[in-house]
Motif scaffolding. Sequence first.
Motif, PDB file in Angstrom:
ATOM      1  N   LEU A 190       0.835  -1.203   0.000  1.00  0.00           N
ATOM      2  CA  LEU A 190       0.000   0.000   0.000  1.00  0.00           C
ATOM      3  C   LEU A 190       0.865   1.247   0.000  1.00  0.00           C
ATOM      4  O   LEU A 190       0.618   2.196  -0.759  1.00  0.00           O
ATOM      5  CB  LEU A 190      -0.908  -0.015   1.234  1.00  0.00           C
ATOM      6  N   VAL A 191       1.877   1.238   0.822  1.00  0.00           N
ATOM      7  CA  VAL A 191       2.764   2.402   0.882  1.00  0.00           C
ATOM      8  C   VAL A 191       3.393   2.670  -0.483  1.00  0.00           C
ATOM      9  O   VAL A 191       3.404   3.804  -0.967  1.00  0.00           O
ATOM     10  CB  VAL A 191       3.861   2.161   1.936  1.00  0.00           C
ATOM     11  N   ARG A 192       3.877   1.617  -1.099  1.00  0.00           N
ATOM     12  CA  ARG A 192       4.532   1.807  -2.390  1.00  0.00           C
ATOM     13  C   ARG A 192       3.539   2.303  -3.441  1.00  0.00           C
ATOM     14  O   ARG A 192       3.855   3.197  -4.240  1.00  0.00           O
ATOM     15  CB  ARG A 192       5.167   0.497  -2.843  1.00  0.00           C
ATOM     16  N   SER A 193       2.328   1.753  -3.422  1.00  0.00           N
ATOM     17  CA  SER A 193       1.341   2.174  -4.407  1.00  0.00           C
ATOM     18  C   SER A 193       0.997   3.651  -4.253  1.00  0.00           C
ATOM     19  O   SER A 193       0.891   4.391  -5.242  1.00  0.00           O
ATOM     20  CB  SER A 193       0.076   1.329  -4.253  1.00  0.00           C
ATOM     21  N   LEU A 194       0.830   4.071  -3.023  1.00  0.00           N
ATOM     22  CA  LEU A 194       0.475   5.475  -2.803  1.00  0.00           C
ATOM     23  C   LEU A 194       1.624   6.399  -3.206  1.00  0.00           C
ATOM     24  O   LEU A 194       1.410   7.448  -3.819  1.00  0.00           O
ATOM     25  CB  LEU A 194       0.096   5.698  -1.332  1.00  0.00           C
ATOM     26  N   ALA A 195       2.822   5.996  -2.854  1.00  0.00           N
ATOM     27  CA  ALA A 195       3.965   6.817  -3.240  1.00  0.00           C
ATOM     28  C   ALA A 195       4.073   6.884  -4.767  1.00  0.00           C
ATOM     29  O   ALA A 195       4.354   7.946  -5.334  1.00  0.00           O
ATOM     30  CB  ALA A 195       5.239   6.256  -2.624  1.00  0.00           C
ATOM     31  N   ASP A 196       3.819   5.763  -5.424  1.00  0.00           N
ATOM     32  CA  ASP A 196       3.820   5.766  -6.886  1.00  0.00           C
ATOM     33  C   ASP A 196       2.801   6.761  -7.418  1.00  0.00           C
ATOM     34  O   ASP A 196       3.067   7.482  -8.379  1.00  0.00           O
ATOM     35  CB  ASP A 196       3.490   4.363  -7.411  1.00  0.00           C
ATOM     36  N   LEU A 197       1.641   6.762  -6.796  1.00  0.00           N
ATOM     37  CA  LEU A 197       0.613   7.711  -7.240  1.00  0.00           C
ATOM     38  C   LEU A 197       1.114   9.134  -7.111  1.00  0.00           C
ATOM     39  O   LEU A 197       1.006   9.942  -8.045  1.00  0.00           O
ATOM     40  CB  LEU A 197      -0.653   7.514  -6.396  1.00  0.00           C
ATOM     41  N   LEU A 198       1.707   9.432  -5.967  1.00  0.00           N
ATOM     42  CA  LEU A 198       2.208  10.791  -5.762  1.00  0.00           C
ATOM     43  C   LEU A 198       3.376  11.092  -6.703  1.00  0.00           C
ATOM     44  O   LEU A 198       3.653  12.259  -6.983  1.00  0.00           O
ATOM     45  CB  LEU A 198       2.670  10.957  -4.309  1.00  0.00           C
ATOM     46  N   TRP A 199       4.029  10.064  -7.169  1.00  0.00           N
ATOM     47  CA  TRP A 199       5.172  10.297  -8.031  1.00  0.00           C
ATOM     48  C   TRP A 199       4.806  10.378  -9.519  1.00  0.00           C
ATOM     49  O   TRP A 199       5.665  10.325 -10.374  1.00  0.00           O
ATOM     50  CB  TRP A 199       6.239   9.221  -7.781  1.00  0.00           C
ATOM     51  N   GLY A 200       3.505  10.470  -9.764  1.00  0.00           N
ATOM     52  CA  GLY A 200       3.105  10.771 -11.131  1.00  0.00           C
ATOM     53  C   GLY A 200       2.901   9.570 -12.031  1.00  0.00           C
ATOM     54  O   GLY A 200       2.780   9.735 -13.244  1.00  0.00           O
ATOM     55  N   ARG A 201       2.806   8.384 -11.457  1.00  0.00           N
ATOM     56  CA  ARG A 201       2.618   7.227 -12.315  1.00  0.00           C
ATOM     57  C   ARG A 201       1.251   7.237 -12.988  1.00  0.00           C
ATOM     58  O   ARG A 201       1.049   6.591 -14.023  1.00  0.00           O
ATOM     59  CB  ARG A 201       2.778   5.927 -11.522  1.00  0.00           C
ATOM     60  N   LEU A 202       0.318   7.962 -12.392  1.00  0.00           N
ATOM     61  CA  LEU A 202      -1.012   8.048 -13.016  1.00  0.00           C
ATOM     62  C   LEU A 202      -0.906   8.736 -14.370  1.00  0.00           C
ATOM     63  O   LEU A 202      -1.462   8.277 -15.364  1.00  0.00           O
ATOM     64  CB  LEU A 202      -1.975   8.821 -12.109  1.00  0.00           C
ATOM     65  N   ALA A 203      -0.170   9.830 -14.393  1.00  0.00           N
ATOM     66  CA  ALA A 203      -0.035  10.572 -15.647  1.00  0.00           C
ATOM     67  C   ALA A 203       0.836   9.814 -16.632  1.00  0.00           C
ATOM     68  O   ALA A 203       0.636   9.897 -17.852  1.00  0.00           O
ATOM     69  CB  ALA A 203       0.571  11.948 -15.363  1.00  0.00           C
ATOM     70  N   ALA A 204       1.783   9.050 -16.116  1.00  0.00           N
ATOM     71  CA  ALA A 204       2.750   8.399 -16.992  1.00  0.00           C
ATOM     72  C   ALA A 204       2.226   7.102 -17.597  1.00  0.00           C
ATOM     73  O   ALA A 204       2.763   6.622 -18.592  1.00  0.00           O
ATOM     74  CB  ALA A 204       4.038   8.118 -16.217  1.00  0.00           C
ATOM     75  N   ALA A 205       1.175   6.549 -17.002  1.00  0.00           N
ATOM     76  CA  ALA A 205       0.706   5.250 -17.457  1.00  0.00           C
ATOM     77  C   ALA A 205       0.176   5.327 -18.882  1.00  0.00           C
ATOM     78  O   ALA A 205      -0.386   6.342 -19.303  1.00  0.00           O
ATOM     79  CB  ALA A 205      -0.386   4.735 -16.518  1.00  0.00           C
ATOM     80  N   GLY A 206       0.355   4.220 -19.611  1.00  0.00           N
ATOM     81  CA  GLY A 206      -0.116   4.183 -20.981  1.00  0.00           C
ATOM     82  C   GLY A 206      -1.587   3.806 -21.055  1.00  0.00           C
ATOM     83  O   GLY A 206      -2.140   3.209 -20.132  1.00  0.00           O
ATOM     84  N   ASP A 207      -2.228   4.183 -22.145  1.00  0.00           N
ATOM     85  CA  ASP A 207      -3.624   3.818 -22.345  1.00  0.00           C
ATOM     86  C   ASP A 207      -3.728   2.326 -22.587  1.00  0.00           C
ATOM     87  O   ASP A 207      -2.797   1.680 -23.056  1.00  0.00           O
ATOM     88  CB  ASP A 207      -4.193   4.554 -23.563  1.00  0.00           C
ATOM     89  N   ARG A 208      -4.924   1.830 -22.263  1.00  0.00           N
ATOM     90  CA  ARG A 208      -5.154   0.436 -22.538  1.00  0.00           C
ATOM     91  C   ARG A 208      -5.576   0.269 -23.987  1.00  0.00           C
ATOM     92  O   ARG A 208      -6.084   1.199 -24.596  1.00  0.00           O
ATOM     93  CB  ARG A 208      -6.278  -0.072 -21.624  1.00  0.00           C
ATOM     94  N   VAL A 209      -5.427  -0.918 -24.516  1.00  0.00           N
ATOM     95  CA  VAL A 209      -5.817  -1.155 -25.898  1.00  0.00           C
ATOM     96  C   VAL A 209      -7.311  -0.989 -26.066  1.00  0.00           C
ATOM     97  O   VAL A 209      -8.088  -1.414 -25.212  1.00  0.00           O
ATOM     98  CB  VAL A 209      -5.408  -2.577 -26.326  1.00  0.00           C
ATOM     99  N   GLY A 210      -7.730  -0.355 -27.150  1.00  0.00           N
ATOM    100  CA  GLY A 210      -9.155  -0.342 -27.473  1.00  0.00           C
ATOM    101  C   GLY A 210      -9.886   0.941 -27.134  1.00  0.00           C
ATOM    102  O   GLY A 210     -11.096   0.981 -27.196  1.00  0.00           O
ATOM    103  N   GLY A 211      -9.217   1.990 -26.774  1.00  0.00           N
ATOM    104  CA  GLY A 211      -9.954   3.220 -26.517  1.00  0.00           C
ATOM    105  C   GLY A 211      -9.062   4.286 -25.927  1.00  0.00           C
ATOM    106  O   GLY A 211      -7.901   4.019 -25.609  1.00  0.00           O
ATOM    107  N   PRO A 212      -9.577   5.476 -25.803  1.00  0.00           N
ATOM    108  CA  PRO A 212      -8.819   6.578 -25.204  1.00  0.00           C
ATOM    109  C   PRO A 212      -8.573   6.290 -23.733  1.00  0.00           C
ATOM    110  O   PRO A 212      -9.443   5.771 -23.055  1.00  0.00           O
ATOM    111  CB  PRO A 212      -9.722   7.787 -25.403  1.00  0.00           C
ATOM    112  N   GLY A 213      -7.461   6.627 -23.252  1.00  0.00           N
ATOM    113  CA  GLY A 213      -7.129   6.339 -21.865  1.00  0.00           C
ATOM    114  C   GLY A 213      -7.907   7.185 -20.883  1.00  0.00           C
ATOM    115  O   GLY A 213      -8.499   8.188 -21.249  1.00  0.00           O
ATOM    116  N   PHE A 214      -7.873   6.749 -19.665  1.00  0.00           N
ATOM    117  CA  PHE A 214      -8.565   7.466 -18.576  1.00  0.00           C
ATOM    118  C   PHE A 214      -8.121   8.906 -18.476  1.00  0.00           C
ATOM    119  O   PHE A 214      -6.974   9.182 -18.404  1.00  0.00           O
ATOM    120  CB  PHE A 214      -8.272   6.736 -17.267  1.00  0.00           C
TER     121      PHE A 214
END
Lengths: 214, 214
Positions: A190-214
Amino acid sequence: MDTTQRTDQQRSADRRRRELLEAADRVVLRDGPQASMNAIAAEAGITKPILYRHFGDKGGLYAALAKRHTDALLDSLRAALDAPADRRERVEATLDTYLTAIEARPQVYRFLMHPAEGGQPGDQGFDVGKHSAPLLRRMGEELAQVIEERLDLGPGGQRLARVWGHGIVGMMHAAGDWWLGERPCSRAELVRSLADLLWGRLAAAGDRVGGPGF
Amino acid sequence: MDTTQRTDQQRSADRRRRELLEAADRVVLRDGPQASMNAIAAEAGITKPILYRHFGDKGGLYAALAKRHTDALLDSLRAALDAPADRRERVEATLDTYLTAIEARPQVYRFLMHPAEGGQPGDQGFDVGKHSAPLLRRMGEELAQVIEERLDLGPGGQRLARVWGHGIVGMMHAAGDWWLGERPCSRAELVRSLADLLWGRLAAAGDRVGGPGF
DNA sequence: AGACTGGTGTTACCGCAAGTAACATGCGCG
DNA sequence: CGCGCATGTTACTTGCGGTAACACCAGTCT
């Protein structure tokens, strides 16, 4: 003249107050936030009116009780936040400290976060919004200050720091609350996931196949 | 045989139920979360036992009431989340939708977030943690699903998405709660600041002069 | 028509918790 | 000794959640 006398009395009053708070603590730890004044008085070996003489009303007792735990928790968090390590490590240490604390004493945590204050004294509604979760507010302000002191955020950095302080604290709180209830993963993950979120992994993640990303 | 009869009765019961919910809505909007059953019954022009026949107990009424608003808010959020725009714009739109909603009806918001449920039926303590803030939980799960559907997060992506869903919702909630109380900036600025946080500006910010960064 | 059923509504009550007099008691001090 | 004064008590009020117990009014079945 009666300085020494007053001091003596005050000292004894403070001692009593501390004893009462410890009794209240035990009851809250056992019964959760809905502990009754009668139960607390009984645990302390006395009766209700004394509690009221010391703390005014239930809200006063709760506030005093909350302050103790809040101060203790904030001290731990400050320590983690001030440790000599790089930014990411400190963020993770702080998250871990918080989660460890709420994991160790969920009843206390519940009491601090969801005081369940009713407020039926006649017509007077409760001071909605001001008294809700003082701990969250204090943590948010504190974190905001640290952020603003240590980071160079450019113009408007102060307001930005406050928003972030409260936002990060809220993230930590909500994730911790959910995690405490469902235990979907280990604390470390949990700690690592939250830190990842704060470190911008949300913006960096790639879109999934089949449509515009979140 | 009695299908039509049952349907008629059920329809009228449902109508009553809706009327009662609307009355309760008005009272909650006026008195906040500590609205009493007596007050709600009076507002509906009836007396308490009818409420209990319809909703079981206060928790039932609150749950029904909360479901209405929760569903409505979640619909708005889904719409913002599904709009045809890029990721950042959609995140901002969702944040803005939420903040607009809580700004428009703070009493309802308070009711949803801090139900202040006591639970003194005899010896039974309240189901701590399960019933606390259903709205936050639902929003978290919903967002988690969207994230997991649309983003490619690699192995362990599902658990990561859930953590992020609850974390982001908590960030939004805490920041919104604080903002609603203090109004430290405009809604647009708050939205932009939070999106910046999610976009990793915390990690990217430079240290301040004179010491190791946060 | 008359008994039966089922939903709507009422008054009157119980239990419990917050909060408050009003009365008792022990202690230092002139 | 009497005088304050804090500490403690019992006994009470108020208000809320929740629950009988009873009353009324529709349709239904025979």
